[in-house]
Every structure is written in structure tokens, then in C-alpha cells.
Design an enzyme around this catalytic site. Structure first.
Site, PDB file in Angstrom:
ATOM      1  N   GLY A  53       0.825  -1.179   0.000  1.00 17.71           N
ATOM      2  CA  GLY A  53       0.000   0.000   0.000  1.00 17.71           C
ATOM      3  C   GLY A  53       0.871   1.245   0.000  1.00 17.71           C
ATOM      4  N   SER A  54       0.358   2.345  -0.533  1.00 20.65           N
ATOM      5  CA  SER A  54       1.098   3.600  -0.488  1.00 20.65           C
ATOM      6  C   SER A  54       0.881   4.266   0.868  1.00 20.65           C
ATOM      7  CB  SER A  54       0.647   4.511  -1.632  1.00 20.65           C
ATOM      8  OG  SER A  54       0.989   3.919  -2.865  1.00 20.65           O
ATOM      9  N   GLY A  55       1.652   5.318   1.128  1.00 22.00           N
ATOM     10  CA  GLY A  55       1.546   5.995   2.413  1.00 22.00           C
ATOM     11  C   GLY A  55       2.694   5.673   3.354  1.00 22.00           C
ATOM     12  N   HIS A  56       3.630   4.797   2.873  1.00 22.34           N
ATOM     13  CA  HIS A  56       4.799   4.429   3.699  1.00 22.34           C
ATOM     14  C   HIS A  56       6.084   5.032   3.141  1.00 22.34           C
ATOM     15  CE1 HIS A  56       2.040   1.661   5.482  1.00 22.34           C
ATOM     16  NE2 HIS A  56       1.948   0.914   4.390  1.00 22.34           N
ATOM     17  N   LYS A 104       5.680  -7.698   2.686  1.00 20.16           N
ATOM     18  CA  LYS A 104       5.487  -7.488   4.118  1.00 20.16           C
ATOM     19  C   LYS A 104       4.294  -8.342   4.568  1.00 20.16           C
ATOM     20  CE  LYS A 104       4.967  -2.928   3.896  1.00 20.16           C
ATOM     21  NZ  LYS A 104       4.878  -2.827   2.424  1.00 20.16           N
ATOM     22  N   ASP A 109      -1.457  -8.133   1.298  1.00 17.57           N
ATOM     23  CA  ASP A 109      -0.229  -8.188   0.506  1.00 17.57           C
ATOM     24  C   ASP A 109       0.126  -9.637   0.178  1.00 17.57           C
ATOM     25  OD1 ASP A 109      -0.226  -5.673   2.144  1.00 17.57           O
ATOM     26  OD2 ASP A 109       1.523  -5.258   0.917  1.00 17.57           O
ATOM     27  N   HIS A 219      -0.152   1.138   9.632  1.00 13.30           N
ATOM     28  CA  HIS A 219      -1.380   1.521   8.939  1.00 13.30           C
ATOM     29  C   HIS A 219      -2.373   2.147   9.898  1.00 13.30           C
ATOM     30  CE1 HIS A 219       0.348  -1.960   6.831  1.00 13.30           C
ATOM     31  NE2 HIS A 219       0.105  -1.237   5.761  1.00 13.30           N
TER      32      HIS A 219
END
Lengths: 332, 216
Positions: A53-56, A104, A109, A219
Site C-alpha cells: 500500500g502507499s503511504g509508507h 510485508k 499483501d 497503517h
């Protein structure tokens, strides 16, 4: 919600445009949402793909480049990318030596990469191996959960394994190394505030001014427990103690990362690292290499995590090898 | 054993109408699903399903052919557009249902049930969930049971689907006191208790959409 965005649903697409504009050494496939090196690595070398996911950020797109990843598959914010993205990236980066998927440990995922592996095997015959990182000691009872989460060690693994792939090691050797790094790394994180997912428009959880979340994931998923706010020295103890309790780090060099969650300034991260370093020294952990900064973040969450990797001369050598990415760069 | 009742057939157009009703439902209840997901997950379930079902309805605009063709297209679209855990889970549900439905252009009650059951088995294989883990399985499994029981007692598919929708809603509500053992909610441990599972809630919407469509 106050964010530097246009529309919540366009955050990823718009961010990829910015990455494309800022980094001519990268190639962005906007349709599949995959970030590649502009200059692919040589034939006969193992390809490394990660994603999530994006945001990391900078994880994973910021770690694409010589010495680290060949491609990063970008999902929506906090949402796993999809199998077609990974399948596309796999076929693009394969140089005839197979491809390693670095995943991860999150339910989504793992499932999406699993489907991608099945699809790639059926369609293209590229040899794909997978390593799942699961270094988060905050997850105590992994029998009754989806298992320990993959967090900080993923950054260190992508660096070390990336160097090994660049050297020309074969897929089996790369997989073995990746599993070893994951097995020797442990992390623990905490949050001072929640994060706000753009599509949700409000903080994921409420955290009163005088409380903090220990063992938080990346998250905004809550952690082990909510405790009264404490000073940095005490917080450092709460992070370091469960990491050291889980694995013996004495008797050899270690690589340590003090990671920011995205919303804490660097001065606080260095302050925290000072506390962590004191505790590690007291515990007999020999810190050989250090990374302090925002490397695996949780949007705008304030907080930090500690990752300790039990290393040896080989891992230190691979760590020191040249790397040329947006997020990590040395020796070039 | 008495024979099953003569059942009304479910056409491919009806299946499209079901998907359309589910799309409308996730739009209507998207904020609610995301709110449930904020409590024990990562606050994206509504947005993800809206994105997925919008993509599905765009993909099935052209004549979908057989029931199997339609359901396969739905599954692939969800797998490639949703991401997270719900993409592979919902996607696998429709892909397995597609295989079970095959070349048929109309599904009678038992054929529809067989397709839905195959889908549920796909979810179990992909997600390794069991009853009581606080997942979409806890809404879908009772729904299948109720559907089967209603058909066996001679009900038409619309009546069976309504029974299934009621069972799915009850199954969804039953997730509230459960301790989550799968997915991101499992990291909460005891703190997952007292919240509905978002996947069970969206699954209940899926079955309710089927009942609404078959009744109309």
C-alpha cells in the site's frame, strides 16, 4: 482534514506524477502503477520487486535503483497492490535469472502476491520466489493472529539483498540471504497520534493528548496497548526492551534503524536515537551501522519505531555497498 | 426424497442486475463500511469496494455471454482493481463461482447455489478462514446454509435468496462479540471484540442485493 492533495481519490496517481517529474533516473508506469529503474540491471542478475500500500514513503518506490530494488508496485493508500501489477513488474524486471518478491506480512499483501505468483507461473514461466518479512515484536500471539507484521526490517532487507542481487548472486542465494536477514531482525513501533487516510478524511483512531499507542503498526492499526504519555527515555525503553527480549543481539555487530512514522520531526528522531543508543550500549549490543530518519512511514502519524538487525561481516559489507535510490544513497 | 421444486431461472441479465444493486449498495453504505474498518482495520473497505464495483459495472457493460463468462470478468476485475485483502477474496469468490457456473446462460436455484458455494470455498482456500474467525465467512456461510435449506423445502430462488440475506445479516451481527483471528483486525486482540467485521458487513450487502434483485 488538511492535506496537500487535489482530490482524495487522485492521491496516488498525482503522487506518481510528481515522482516521475522529480526522478529522471526512474521510469514510472502510470497505468500499472509500477516504479522501475530507468536503466534496467544487466542480464543474468536476479530481479527484486517489492510493493505494498502507499503511504509508507520512501518505502518502496524510494528504494528503487542501483543497489536496491528493480521495481516497486504501488497500491492505493494502505491497500495492497493487485496481482496484475506484480505480474507486469515481474515480467519487465526478469533478466533471465528469476525474480524475488519481497512482501510485508499483511493478509492482503500476501494474498495478492500469492495470486501474482500463480499467474506468473502459469503465463510467463518466470521463476518467482517470495520472502515475507515479519519482524514486528508487538504482535505477541502470532498463533492467534495473521502473524507478525512486516515493518522496519523490510528497509534493511531491501538494501542488503539488493546489494547481493547486484553482485550477481543467483536466486537461491538471494532467497536464502533474504530469509536470514528477516530472521535476524526485530522491530517495535509507537504512535503519538493517529494518521489520516485521505479517502477517510479523518483520523483512523482517537488518541487523547495524554496517551500513546505502544506496538502500533504502519497503517494506524492499534498496537499492544494504550499507555499514558511518557518522556523519550521511557518511550525508548518501551521500544527497545521487547526487541532485545525477542532475540539475543550480543556477540556481533548490529545494524540499527530509528525510523520516524512520518509526522515526527528529525530533531525528535535523533533525540530518540540518543536514548536508544544508550540502552543498546548498556545491553551489550554493538551498533555497527545506524539509520535515523523517515524510511517506513504511516502517512502523517507522529511516532517512531526501532529496528535492530543482528549482522555479521558479510551483512555489513552488503550494507556498505553502493546504493543509488531516492531514499537511500551512498558510495556512488 | 421428494424432488426439488420447479425453480425460476436466473438469467445472465439478472446476475448483472445483482451486481448493479451491489454497486449501488456499496456506494450507499461506503462510509459505513469504512467506519467499521476504521474501528478494527485500516479505514479503506468502503472506498475499495466502490472502486472495485464501479470497475466491474464498466467491465460488464458489453454483452457478457454465459454466466461463467460474466462471473469470471467480475472476478478478474475485482482482483485487479480492489487490492488489499478484499480484492483477492471477493475476486476469488467470483472466479470460483464462474468455474462452477460454466457455459450456462441461465441458472436454476441449485445451479446458483452451487456457484455461490464454489465461491465460498474459494474464499476459504484463499483466506484460510474458519467459522468464528470474525470474517466475511461468518456472513456468507450461514447465507449458503439458509439458501440450501430454503431450496430443499421447495422455495423459489427469490425466497431462498431472502432467507440467505436474513442469515447473512444475522451472521454479520454475530461477528460483533467475536475475537478477530484473521486479517489486520487480529492484531487488536481483545480490542476487536464489540465491533462488526467490515468484510461480513459488505458480504451481507452482497447477499441482500441478490435477494432484492430476484424479488424485483
Amino acid at each position: 482534514m488538511k492535506k496537500l492533495i487535489n482530490r482524495p481519490e487522485d492521491v496516488l496517481a498525482d503522487a506518481l506524477k510528481g515522482i516521475d517529474a522529480a526522478h529522471p533516473e526512474l521510469r514510472v508506469d502510470h497505468q500499472h502503477r509500477v516504479i522501475y529503474r530507468a536503466r534496467p540491471k544487466a542480464d543474468g542478475k536476479v530481479g527484486l520487486i517489492s510493493g505494498g500500500g502507499s503511504g509508507h514513503e520512501p518505502l518502496h518506490g524510494g528504494f528503487v535503483g542501483p543497489g536496491m530494488l528493480d521495481a516497486a508496485c504501488c497500491g492505493e493508500v494502505f491497500t495492497s497492490p493487485t496481482p496484475d501489477q506484480m505480474q507486469e513488474a515481474t515480467s519487465v524486471v526478469d533478466r533471465g535469472a528469476g525474480v524475488l518478491h519481497i512482501v510485508k506480512n499483511y493478509t492482503g499483501d500476501v494474498m495478492n502476491f500469492e495470486m501474482a505468483g500463480e499467474m506468473a507461473a502459469a503465463d510467463s514461466g518466470v521463476r518467482v520466489e517470495t520472502v515475507v518479512t515479519d519482524d514486528d515484536v508487538a504482535v505477541q500471539d502470532s498463533t492467534w493472529t495473521a502473524g507478525r507484521r512486516g515493518v522496519g526490517v523490510t528497509v534493511l532487507l531491501e538494501k542488503i539483498v539488493g546489494a547481493a542481487a547486484e553482485e550477481g548472486r543467483d536466486l537461491d542465494a538471494v532467497v536464502e540471504l533474504a530469509k536470514r536477514v528477516n530472521g535476524q531482525g526485530r522491530s517495535m513501533g509507537m504512535a503519538l497520534t493517529s494518521c489520516t487516510v485521505p479517502a477517510a478524511g479523518k483520523p483512523t483512531f482517537d488518541l487523547p493528548e495524554d496517551e500513546m499507542e505502544m506496538g502500533v503498526g504502519i497503517h494506524g492499526e492499534p498496537g499492544r496497548r494504550r499507555v499514558p504519555l511518557a518522556g523519550a527515555a521511557e518511550i525508548a525503553e518501551m521500544l527497545v526492551e521487547p526487541v532485545l527480549a525477542d532475540l539475543d543481539f550480543t556477540g556481533g555487530p548490529s545494524i540499527v534503524m530509528l525510523n520516524g512514522m512520518g509526522g515526527s520531526p528529525l530533531i525528535e528522531l535523533y533525540l530518540m536515537y540518543g536514548e536508544v543508543a544508550t540502552l543498546l550500549e548498556k545491553a551489550g549490543v554493538q551498533v555497527a551501522r545506524t539509520l535515523v530518519g523517515n524510511y517506513i512511514t504511516s502517512l502523517d502519524m507522529a511516532g517512531a519505531s526501532v529496528t535492530v538487525l543482528k549482522a555479521d561481516d558479510e551483512l555489513i559489507r552488503l550494507w556498505d555497498a553502493p546504493v543509488e535510490t531516492a531514499g537511500l544513497r551512498w558510495g556512488v | 426424497m421428494g424432488s426439488l421444486s420447479v425453480v425460476e431461472a436466473v438469467t445472465v441479465d439478472r446476475l448483472v442486475a445483482w451486481l448493479s444493486a451491489f454497486r449501488d449498495a456499496v456506494h450507499e453504505h461506503g462510509d459505513y463500511l469504512t467506519e467499521l474498518d476504521s474501528a478494527i482495520g485500516d479505514a479503506d473497505h468502503g472506498a475499495n469496494l466502490i472502486r472495485g464495483m464501479d470497475a466491474v459495472m464498466a467491465a460488464v457493460e458489453q454483452s457478457p455471454g454465459s454466466a461463467g463468462d460474466l462471473l469470471k470478468k467480475v472476478g478478474m476485475t475485482l482482483v485487479t482493481s480492489v487490492g488489499g485483502a478484499s480484492g483477492p477474496l471477493y475476486g476469488t469468490f467470483f472466479l470460483r463461482a464462474a468455474t462452477a457456473a460454466g457455459d450456462a446462460t441461465v441458472l436454476d436455484g441449485p445451479a446458483l447455489l452451487a456457484a455461490l458455494r464454489a465461491g465460498l470455498e474459494g474464499i476459504v482456500a484463499r483466506g484460510k478462514a474458519e467459522a468464528g474467525d470474525k470474517t466475511m465467512y461468518d456472513a456468507l456461510a450461514p447465507a449458503m446454509g439458509a439458501f440450501e435449506e430454503a431450496l430443499a423445502s421447495g422455495a423459489e430462488p427469490d425466497v431462498a435468496a431472502r432467507a440467505a440475506a436474513d442469515a447473512a445479516a444475522a451472521g454479520r451481527d454475530a461477528t460483533e462479540p467475536m475475537l478477530a483471528l484473521k486479517g489486520r483486525a487480529s492484531y487488536l486482540g481483545e480490542r476487536s471484540v464489540g465491533h462488526l467485521d467490515p468484510g461480513a458487513a459488505s458480504s451481507a450487502l452482497l447477499v441482500a442485493a441478490l435477494a432484492d434483485t430476484l424479488e424485483s
